[in-house]
Design an enzyme around this catalytic site. Structure first.
Site, PDB file in Angstrom:
ATOM      1  N   ARG A  57       0.837  -1.214   0.000  1.00  0.00           N
ATOM      2  CA  ARG A  57       0.000   0.000   0.000  1.00  0.00           C
ATOM      3  C   ARG A  57       0.867   1.259   0.000  1.00  0.00           C
ATOM      4  O   ARG A  57       0.441   2.338  -0.388  1.00  0.00           O
ATOM      5  CB  ARG A  57      -0.975   0.004   1.187  1.00  0.00           C
ATOM      6  CG  ARG A  57      -1.854   1.262   1.254  1.00  0.00           C
ATOM      7  CD  ARG A  57      -3.150   1.060   2.040  1.00  0.00           C
ATOM      8  NE  ARG A  57      -2.929   0.419   3.309  1.00  0.00           N
ATOM      9  CZ  ARG A  57      -2.449   1.011   4.403  1.00  0.00           C
ATOM     10  NH1 ARG A  57      -2.135   2.299   4.380  1.00  0.00           N
ATOM     11  NH2 ARG A  57      -2.277   0.347   5.530  1.00  0.00           N
ATOM     12  N   TYR A 110     -17.464  14.773 -15.018  1.00  0.00           N
ATOM     13  CA  TYR A 110     -17.905  13.386 -14.952  1.00  0.00           C
ATOM     14  C   TYR A 110     -18.824  13.229 -13.730  1.00  0.00           C
ATOM     15  O   TYR A 110     -18.567  13.814 -12.677  1.00  0.00           O
ATOM     16  CB  TYR A 110     -16.668  12.473 -14.854  1.00  0.00           C
ATOM     17  CG  TYR A 110     -17.000  11.051 -14.522  1.00  0.00           C
ATOM     18  CD1 TYR A 110     -17.830  10.291 -15.351  1.00  0.00           C
ATOM     19  CD2 TYR A 110     -16.504  10.455 -13.365  1.00  0.00           C
ATOM     20  CE1 TYR A 110     -18.147   8.985 -15.025  1.00  0.00           C
ATOM     21  CE2 TYR A 110     -16.811   9.144 -13.043  1.00  0.00           C
ATOM     22  CZ  TYR A 110     -17.643   8.415 -13.875  1.00  0.00           C
ATOM     23  OH  TYR A 110     -17.965   7.134 -13.559  1.00  0.00           O
ATOM     24  N   ASP A 182      -8.300  16.871 -15.503  1.00  0.00           N
ATOM     25  CA  ASP A 182      -8.625  15.483 -15.830  1.00  0.00           C
ATOM     26  C   ASP A 182      -8.317  15.296 -17.320  1.00  0.00           C
ATOM     27  O   ASP A 182      -9.008  15.836 -18.177  1.00  0.00           O
ATOM     28  CB  ASP A 182     -10.104  15.227 -15.521  1.00  0.00           C
ATOM     29  CG  ASP A 182     -10.503  13.770 -15.747  1.00  0.00           C
ATOM     30  OD1 ASP A 182      -9.904  13.116 -16.623  1.00  0.00           O
ATOM     31  OD2 ASP A 182     -11.434  13.297 -15.073  1.00  0.00           O
ATOM     32  N   LYS A 207      -9.349   4.049 -19.149  1.00  0.00           N
ATOM     33  CA  LYS A 207      -9.765   4.404 -20.508  1.00  0.00           C
ATOM     34  C   LYS A 207      -8.588   4.228 -21.481  1.00  0.00           C
ATOM     35  O   LYS A 207      -8.062   3.150 -21.627  1.00  0.00           O
ATOM     36  CB  LYS A 207     -10.332   5.828 -20.501  1.00  0.00           C
ATOM     37  CG  LYS A 207     -11.351   6.078 -19.370  1.00  0.00           C
ATOM     38  CD  LYS A 207     -12.601   5.274 -19.547  1.00  0.00           C
ATOM     39  CE  LYS A 207     -13.668   5.349 -18.480  1.00  0.00           C
ATOM     40  NZ  LYS A 207     -13.525   5.989 -17.230  1.00  0.00           N
TER      41      LYS A 207
HETATM   42  C1  LIG Z   1     -13.463  11.962 -17.468  1.00  0.00           C
HETATM   43  C2  LIG Z   1     -13.510  10.903 -16.421  1.00  0.00           C
HETATM   44  N1  LIG Z   1     -12.847  11.093 -15.276  1.00  0.00           N
HETATM   45  C3  LIG Z   1     -12.848  10.172 -14.297  1.00  0.00           C
HETATM   46  C4  LIG Z   1     -13.568   9.006 -14.405  1.00  0.00           C
HETATM   47  C5  LIG Z   1     -13.556   8.006 -13.279  1.00  0.00           C
HETATM   48  O1  LIG Z   1     -12.677   6.979 -13.549  1.00  0.00           O
HETATM   49  P1  LIG Z   1     -12.804   5.467 -12.970  1.00  0.00           P
HETATM   50  O2  LIG Z   1     -14.077   4.908 -13.526  1.00  0.00           O
HETATM   51  O3  LIG Z   1     -11.575   4.807 -13.467  1.00  0.00           O
HETATM   52  O4  LIG Z   1     -12.856   5.602 -11.496  1.00  0.00           O
HETATM   53  C6  LIG Z   1     -14.255   8.750 -15.595  1.00  0.00           C
HETATM   54  C7  LIG Z   1     -15.004   7.485 -15.757  1.00  0.00           C
HETATM   55  O5  LIG Z   1     -15.760   7.308 -16.674  1.00  0.00           O
HETATM   56  C8  LIG Z   1     -14.238   9.730 -16.622  1.00  0.00           C
HETATM   57  O6  LIG Z   1     -14.900   9.546 -17.777  1.00  0.00           O
END
Ligand SMILES: Cc1ncc(COP(=O)(O)O)c(C=O)c1O
Length: 390
Positions: A57, A110, A182, A207
Site C-alpha cells: 500500500r 464526470y 482530468d 480508458k
Molecule cells: C473523465 C472521467 N474522469 C474520471 C472518471 C472516473 O474513472 P474510474 O471509472 O476509473 O474511477 C471517468 C469514468 O468514466 C471519466 O470519464
C-alpha cells in the site's frame, strides 16, 4: 530515457532489464509485504531513511515502474497510481481542500466527480462553483479568497467543450491556486496540461491509457513535493492503491498508446464527417470542429470520443441504441471496441436534471467512443440503427 520520443518512453521508461534478471517484460511483484534485513533497517525505512519497499500500500516495484512511465509521458516530476480514476481524483481533491474552502470547476464534470464534490460540500462545507473559463476577466471574477483548487475537464465529458488551459493556468498562478486537469479523454499523447502551466493531471487510466477494457485504474501526476504529500496522506490513509497485476496490464497497454490513439483519431474523424451529413443527426460535438481555436492551441488531435444529438427523446435514443449490433451499449471509453452510451440516463444520471441541462447534457445527447474496428463497419452499424428510428 532522457531526450527520447513519446513512443519510445511509452515502451521503455522505468523498466531496466538489468534490475530484473534480464526480463523483457516488467515482472509482477505480487506481494503484500517486503522483508527487512534487520529490525533496525525496518525502523529506518519507516522514518523514510531508506528507499526500500515496505508494504504494497506504500509502494510496489511493478506499480512504481508504471508511475515512472506515466510521469515521463505527462512530462511531470512524479506520479502515483490508484485503484480507479475516482481514487486518484478524490486523493488529489481531498489533499487540496479543507473545511470551508472553495473549488472552482469547469462547466461540466464526470458524474462521480460531481458527486464527490457535492459530498464534500455537504460534509465539509467546501463550496463548489462551475465557472465560465472563457476569458481572463471571467476567471478572475469567479476566484474567491477561499478558492484552493481549480478543477478542469477538457474535453468536458460528455459535451466535448474545451477549456483554454494556458489561460486558466496563467491567471491561477497569480493567485497561487493549483490547477488540476482530468486528462482522461486526450491522454498525454494528444494533450499535456503540465506543459501548459497546470499543476496536476489526473486520469481514469481505465480508458485510453490501458485501452483494452480490462482494468479499473487511476493516475495522478504533478510536482514531486505535492505527489509525495498525496502519497503519504490521502493515498496511504484512504488506501485506493493499484494492484501489481493491474499495473502490469497498464504497462502493457501503454506500449501501444500512440498507435492506438492515432487509429482512434482517424476513425473518429471519419465518423464525424459522416454524422455531419446524416439527416437524422442534429448536432455533432467534436473538438476539432466545434472548438477550433482552443483545439489548435492545446491538442495535437481531437481523440476518439464524439458526442452527437439526434431529434429524439430518451425512449427514441434507447431504440436507436438497442438497434445496434456490434457497437456495444456500454459506459467507459477508450477501448478497442466502439462503445455508445446515453449520458442523461447513465454516466451523468446522478447529476440533477436542471444541472444537467445547464451542462448541455440533453436527453437527445449520445456519447460515442469510436473504437479500433474498421471504420466502414462502425459506420454501417450506426447508419442502420439510425434508419430504424422514425
Ligand atoms: C473523465 C472521467 N474522469 C474520471 C472518471 C472516473 O474513472 P474510474 O471509472 O476509473 O474511477 C471517468 C469514468 O468514466 C471519466 O470519464
Amino acid at each position: 530515457m532522457k531526450n527520447k520520443h513519446f513512443e519510445t518512453m511509452a515502451i521503455h521508461e522505468g523498466h531496466d532489464t538489468k534490475d530484473v534478471k534480464g526480463s523483457l517484460s516488467t515482472p509482477i511483484f505480487q506481494t503484500s509485504t517486503f522483508e527487512f534485513e534487520s529490525a533496525e533497517q525496518g525502523a529506518k525505512s519507516f522514518q523514510g531513511e531508506t528507499d526500500r519497499f515496505i508494504y504494497s500500500r506504500l509502494g510496489n516495484p511493478t506499480v512504481q515502474t508504471l508511475e515512472t512511465r506515466m510521469a515521463a509521458l505527462e512530462n511531470g516530476e512524479s506520479a502515483l497510481a490508484f485503484s480507479s480514476g475516482m481514487g486518484a481524483i478524490s486523493a488529489v481533491l481531498i489533499a487540496l481542500t479543507k473545511a470551508n474552502d472553495h473549488v472552482l470547476c469547469s462547466t461540466g464534470l464526470y458524474g462521480c466527480t460531481f458527486g464527490l464534490l457535492m459530498m464534500m460540500q455537504e460534509k465539509y462545507n467546501i463550496s463548489v462553483d462551475f465557472a465560465d473559463f472563457s476569458t481572463e476577466a471571467e476567471i478572475r471574477k469567479q476566484i474567491k479568497k477561499e478558492t484552493t483548487c481549480i478543477y478542469i475537464e477538457t474535453p468536458i465529458n460528455p459535451t466535448m467543450q474545451l477549456v483554454d488551459l494556458q489561460l486558466v493556468a496563467e491567471v491561477a498562478k497569480e493567485y497561487d491556486i493549483p490547477v488540476v486537469v482530468d486528462n482522461t479523454f486526450s491522454s498525454p499523447y494528444l494533450q499535456r496540461p503540465l506543459d501548459l502551466g497546470c499543476d496536476v493531471v489526473v486520469h481514469s487510466a481505465t480508458k485510453y491509457l490501458n485501452g483494452h477494457g480490462d482494468v479499473i485504474a487511476g493516475v495522478a501526476v504533478g510536482k514531486r513535493a505535492f505527489m509525495e504529500e498525496v502519497g503519504a496522506t490521502t493515498q496511504k490513509d484512504i488506501g485506493a492503491v493499484l494492484a501489481p497485476f493491474d499495473a502490469w496490464l497498464l504497462l502493457r497497454g501503454l506500449k501501444t498508446l500512440p498507435i492506438r490513439m492515432d487509429r482512434h483519431c482517424d476513425n473518429a474523424e471519419e465518423i464525424v464527417s459522416r454524422l455531419n451529413k446524416h439527416a437524422k443527426v442534429k448536432q455533432v460535438y467534436y473538438p476539432k470542429q466545434s472548438e477550433g481555436k482552443i483545439y489548435q492551441k492545446q491538442m495535437t488531435r481531437a481523440g476518439g470520443v464524439i458526442a452527437f444529438e439526434i431529434d429524439a427523446d430518451t425512449k427514441k435514443v434507447q431504440e436507436f441504441l438497442n438497434a445496434l449490433t456490434f457497437v456495444k451499449v456500454a459506459v467507459s471509453l477508450g477501448d478497442a471496441e466502439t462503445l455508445i452510451e446515453h449520458p442523461a440516463t447513465m454516466t451523468h444520471a446522478v447529476i440533477p436534471e436542471a444541472e444537467r441541462a445547464r451542462m448541455g447534457i440533453h436527453d437527445s445527447l449520445i456519447r460515442l467512443s469510436v473504437g479500433l474496428e474498421n471504420v466502414d463497419d462502425i459506420w454501417e452499424d450506426l447508419k442502420a440503427a439510425l434508419a430504424t428510428i422514425s
